[in-house]
Motif scaffolding. Structure first.
Motif, PDB file in Angstrom:
ATOM      1  N   ARG A 243     -26.071 -22.271  -9.130  1.00 18.92           N
ATOM      2  CA  ARG A 243     -25.885 -23.000  -7.702  1.00 18.92           C
ATOM      3  C   ARG A 243     -25.602 -22.158  -6.743  1.00 18.92           C
ATOM      4  O   ARG A 243     -26.091 -22.330  -5.593  1.00 18.92           O
ATOM      5  CB  ARG A 243     -24.939 -24.043  -8.078  1.00 18.92           C
ATOM      6  N   THR A 244     -24.575 -21.268  -6.739  1.00 16.29           N
ATOM      7  CA  THR A 244     -23.991 -20.443  -5.504  1.00 16.29           C
ATOM      8  C   THR A 244     -25.202 -19.622  -5.181  1.00 16.29           C
ATOM      9  O   THR A 244     -25.459 -19.619  -3.800  1.00 16.29           O
ATOM     10  CB  THR A 244     -22.793 -19.728  -6.128  1.00 16.29           C
ATOM     11  N   MET A 245     -25.932 -19.069  -6.100  1.00 17.44           N
ATOM     12  CA  MET A 245     -27.131 -18.183  -5.611  1.00 17.44           C
ATOM     13  C   MET A 245     -28.128 -18.993  -4.777  1.00 17.44           C
ATOM     14  O   MET A 245     -28.723 -18.391  -3.800  1.00 17.44           O
ATOM     15  CB  MET A 245     -27.545 -17.470  -6.996  1.00 17.44           C
ATOM     16  N   MET A 246     -28.537 -20.175  -5.274  1.00 18.61           N
ATOM     17  CA  MET A 246     -29.543 -20.995  -4.735  1.00 18.61           C
ATOM     18  C   MET A 246     -29.216 -21.554  -3.364  1.00 18.61           C
ATOM     19  O   MET A 246     -29.984 -21.921  -2.700  1.00 18.61           O
ATOM     20  CB  MET A 246     -29.943 -22.296  -5.452  1.00 18.61           C
ATOM     21  N   ASP A 247     -27.687 -21.565  -3.193  1.00 21.58           N
ATOM     22  CA  ASP A 247     -27.174 -21.962  -1.787  1.00 21.58           C
ATOM     23  C   ASP A 247     -27.138 -20.997  -0.716  1.00 21.58           C
ATOM     24  O   ASP A 247     -26.864 -21.175   0.385  1.00 21.58           O
ATOM     25  CB  ASP A 247     -25.811 -22.433  -1.999  1.00 21.58           C
TER      26      ASP A 247
ATOM     27  N   ALA B  68     -28.019 -10.057  -4.196  1.00 17.42           N
ATOM     28  CA  ALA B  68     -27.611 -10.626  -5.455  1.00 17.42           C
ATOM     29  C   ALA B  68     -26.681  -9.653  -6.367  1.00 17.42           C
ATOM     30  O   ALA B  68     -25.845 -10.179  -7.033  1.00 17.42           O
ATOM     31  CB  ALA B  68     -28.595 -11.676  -6.136  1.00 17.42           C
ATOM     32  N   GLY B  69     -26.974  -8.240  -5.981  1.00 15.57           N
ATOM     33  CA  GLY B  69     -26.782  -7.272  -7.015  1.00 15.57           C
ATOM     34  C   GLY B  69     -24.973  -7.459  -7.101  1.00 15.57           C
ATOM     35  O   GLY B  69     -24.460  -7.398  -8.263  1.00 15.57           O
ATOM     36  N   PRO B  70     -24.328  -7.165  -6.014  1.00 17.59           N
ATOM     37  CA  PRO B  70     -22.762  -7.273  -6.206  1.00 17.59           C
ATOM     38  C   PRO B  70     -22.403  -8.454  -6.944  1.00 17.59           C
ATOM     39  O   PRO B  70     -21.392  -8.195  -7.756  1.00 17.59           O
ATOM     40  CB  PRO B  70     -22.384  -7.361  -4.568  1.00 17.59           C
ATOM     41  N   LEU B  71     -22.963  -9.631  -6.388  1.00 17.90           N
ATOM     42  CA  LEU B  71     -22.322 -10.687  -7.289  1.00 17.90           C
ATOM     43  C   LEU B  71     -22.447 -10.462  -8.813  1.00 17.90           C
ATOM     44  O   LEU B  71     -21.562 -10.833  -9.650  1.00 17.90           O
ATOM     45  CB  LEU B  71     -23.113 -12.136  -6.873  1.00 17.90           C
ATOM     46  N   PHE B  72     -23.646 -10.364  -9.118  1.00 15.91           N
ATOM     47  CA  PHE B  72     -24.282  -9.890 -10.695  1.00 15.91           C
ATOM     48  C   PHE B  72     -23.261  -9.092 -11.127  1.00 15.91           C
ATOM     49  O   PHE B  72     -22.589  -9.111 -12.238  1.00 15.91           O
ATOM     50  CB  PHE B  72     -25.445  -9.389 -10.793  1.00 15.91           C
TER      51      PHE B  72
END
Ligand SMILES: Nc1ncnc2c1ncn2[C@@H]1O[C@H](COP(=O)(O)OP(=O)(O)O)[C@@H](O)[C@H]1O
Ligand SMILES: [Mg+2]
Length: 614
Positions: A96-100, A120-124
């Motif tokens: 959900r965070t990513m889609m936002d 998105a890399g750092p979050l992953f």
């Protein structure tokens, strides 16, 4: 008297018959073996109870053990569900965070892989480091992979795993376990990314769940083996995974399945295909592995597509439990055995005493039987002996005067010419005849004693009459003194018999007297010398020569006499009269010389019974 006894041969026959009788009686009544009769059933019952106890204890232990494992299996299933649920929630939040995120959305919409990696890399990376997230996919609406954040070099392939196709078909987020080609089990969540102009694509996030088995082992103290059906794997890829993830195992360890994760270092050697088949059928298994005792059960392992891809084997080490149980059962059994042995011992001693008492009683009965047989024999011999004596005495008593009669009659026949001599001889014949007559009379008196008729009798009168008669008949005129109680004594007796007995005693006293000393008749209260029953003693005491101790035992025997003109029937008559009245007679020498004869008569006369007995 020798002729009074039965012939010697007859005596011997009697003796052997008695012996045989006693022996056969003792053989027929051997005391039972009381101990043997009780101890064996008791021991058998005790053994049975102990056996039943051991069996019950075993079944209880099995139930406790099975229930414990069943509870743990349920707990494992619950824990797996909980953990997967929790992780799914986390993954959902991440997606959900990513889609936002506008930047990520723009990059995905324009299929800009570099921008996606940048945004998105750092979050992953954070998720991979802190939350075990191992996979993150960006897939196009037609399920073609745009980017694998965990492996950016691989892309452009079709993703058609169950979670993905289900998410597309149902247009909703789908999660579940998926088996990877290397044999890894991954929890995957796929969610469609909706934009204003329709589906943007699909986001897929996943984590390998090997860590789960370790956590479950730590919280529930059970070992787990994850087995996967070989049909869903290729051996080369599985072997590749084995090397890649540093797993242990062998492709050929089981027929149809292969291990993909396990908490224990080694699969127990006893865990084979037949054990697995039993577990798959819903049963539990117990076996020994080295010095461990293991208890196993199984849970099915289904993937997101609803296929049963393998099994989750739950294994519990019950060595300590088993040991504790065994030692307690052994201790209790030993204690019970000890207590049982104690009771058995007590029982044994008690029965031993009973048996000995029983034996003693048996011996006593045996002896009594022998004594009574012996007694009968002696009585019989005595009767025969008394009969012999009596016949001999009667013959002797009658023979003397009869010989005189025959001789005198011959003499008279020879001297018939001399009338004076003949008269003299006839006088002597008459006297001899009188002697015979007198003897026959005393015999008749002796036999008449059996006629017995008792009535309340004033004793003073009986004594007075007897003394009067005695004075008239006794030529020596011995003085007689009477000592009577002040109160008149009335006893139920036969007055004629009592008079007869008292007369005989007076006559004997007079015949024994050597000086002018008075004969004393006394009547006084006294208890029976034998039974202690209340009664009276009628005694006659003289100042005579006393009785020689050698003959004291014989004076009551019929025909026993020490006097040349005696018949020996006086004292037997006295004794007979006393017995007919239920009494006794005794003779004792007095310290100052003389003899005392005492007839004891009971207060209550029960002599009617003796009338017939006599
Ligand atoms: N008062 C007595 N004193 C001493 N001896 C006695 C007395 N009474 C009986 N006897 C002894 O007992 C024997 C048996 O007595 P008894 O039966 O009366 O027979 P008998 O008078 O015909 O001899 C007598 O011969 C005598 O030896
Ligand atoms: Mg006499």
């Amino acid at each position: 008297m020798a002729e009074g006894l039965p012939p010697l041969e007859l005596q011997a026959t009697e003796y052997w018959r008695t012996l045989w009788h006693v022996k056969s009686a003792s053989l027929g009544k051997n005391p039972r073996r009381v101990k043997a009769a009780f101890i064996w059933p008791f021991a058998i019952v005790l053994t049975f109870i102990l056996g039943a106890f051991a069996a019950t204890a075993y079944f209880v232990e099995v139930r406790v053990r099975d229930r414990d494992l069943a509870e743990r299996v349920v707990a494992v299933a619950k824990l797996v569900d909980q953990k997967l649920g929790k992780d799914t929630n986390l993954m959902q939040a991440v997606l959900r965070t990513m889609m936002d995120n506008r930047a990520i959305e723009t990059a995905f919409a324009s299929l800009d892989r570099d921008a996606l990696i940048r945004e998105a890399g750092p979050l992953f990376e954070t998720l991979r480091a802190d939350h075990r997230i191992t996979h993150l996919y960006f897939n196009s609406p037609d399920l073609i992979n745009v980017l694998r954040l965990h492996s950016p070099s691989e892309f452009g392939d079709l993703i058609n795993r169950a979670t993905m196709t289900k998410a597309r078909d149902q247009e909703t987020a789908v999660h579940g376990l998926e088996l990877g080609p290397l044999g890894t089990l991954t929890l995957r969540l796929v969610t469609p990314w909706r934009a204003s102009n329709g589906i943007l694509g699909y986001l897929e996030i996943g984590e390998e769940i090997e860590y789960l088995v370790e956590e479950i082992r730590d919280s529930l103290s059970v070992d787990l083996f994850v087995l996967v059906d070989k049909r869903f794997l290729l051996p080369e890829q599985w072997h590749h995974g084995l090397a890649l993830f540093n797993r242990q195992g062998s492709w050929d360890r089981f027929g149809s399945h292969v291990t993909v994760a396990q908490t224990a270092g080694q699969v127990p050697s006893a865990l084979n295909d037949s054990v697995l088949a039993n577990l798959r059928a819903g049963r539990t298994e117990v076996f020994e592995d080295g010095n461990r005792v293991l208890h196993l059960a199984m849970l099915p392992l289904d993937d997101a597509g609803g296929r049963r891809i393998g099994d989750l084997v739950v294994m519990r080490d019950i060595t300590v439990l088993q040991k504790t149980f065994l030692s307690s059962v052994t201790a209790v059994t030993l204690l019970s055995l000890l207590a049982g042995a104690g009771v058995l011992g007590l029982f044994y001693f008690a029965l031993d005493r009973v048996e000995r008492d029983y034996q003693r009683q048996h011996d006593l009965e045996h002896q009594l039987l022998r004594l009574s047989t012996e007694h009968q024999r002696i009585l019989q011999i005595e009767k025969l002996s008394a009969l012999g004596t009596m016949v001999g005495e009667i013959a002797h008593q009658l023979n003397n005067p009869l010989v005189g009669v025959v001789n005198l009659a011959q003499l008279a026949a020879r001297e018939a010419d001399d009338p004076a001599r003949t008269r003299e001889l006839l006088t002597e014949i008459h006297r001899a005849g009188e002697d015979c007559h007198a003897f026959i009379q005393s015999m008749l008196r002796f036999s008449k004693v059996s006629c017995f008729e008792s009535m309340p009798t004033p004793m003073a009168e009986v004594i007075e009459e007897t003394v009067l008669l005695f004075r008239q008949t006794e030529s020596r005129h011995c003085p007689v003194e009477t000592q009577l109680p002040e109160q008149p004594v009335v006893l139920t007796v036969d007055p004629i018999l009592i008079r007869h007995a008292l007369f005989n005693l007076l006559l004997n006293a007079a015949q024994a007297s050597v000086d002018e000393g008075a004969i004393v008749i006394a009547l006084e209260r006294a208890a029976s010398p034998d039974s202690g029953a209340p009664g009276w003693v009628l005694s006659v005491t003289d100042h005579g020569k006393g009785i020689d101790p050698n003959v004291m035992g014989k004076i009551f025997l019929p025909f026993f006499t020490t006097r040349s003109d005696g018949t020996g029937l006086g004292l037997p008559v006295v004794q007979h009269v006393a017995l007919l009245h239920g009494g006794t007679v005794t003779a004792t020498n007095q310290s100052g010389g003389g003899t005392k004869f005492a007839i004891w008569l009971p207060e209550e006369n029960k002599s009617g019974q003796l009338e017939h007995a006599a």
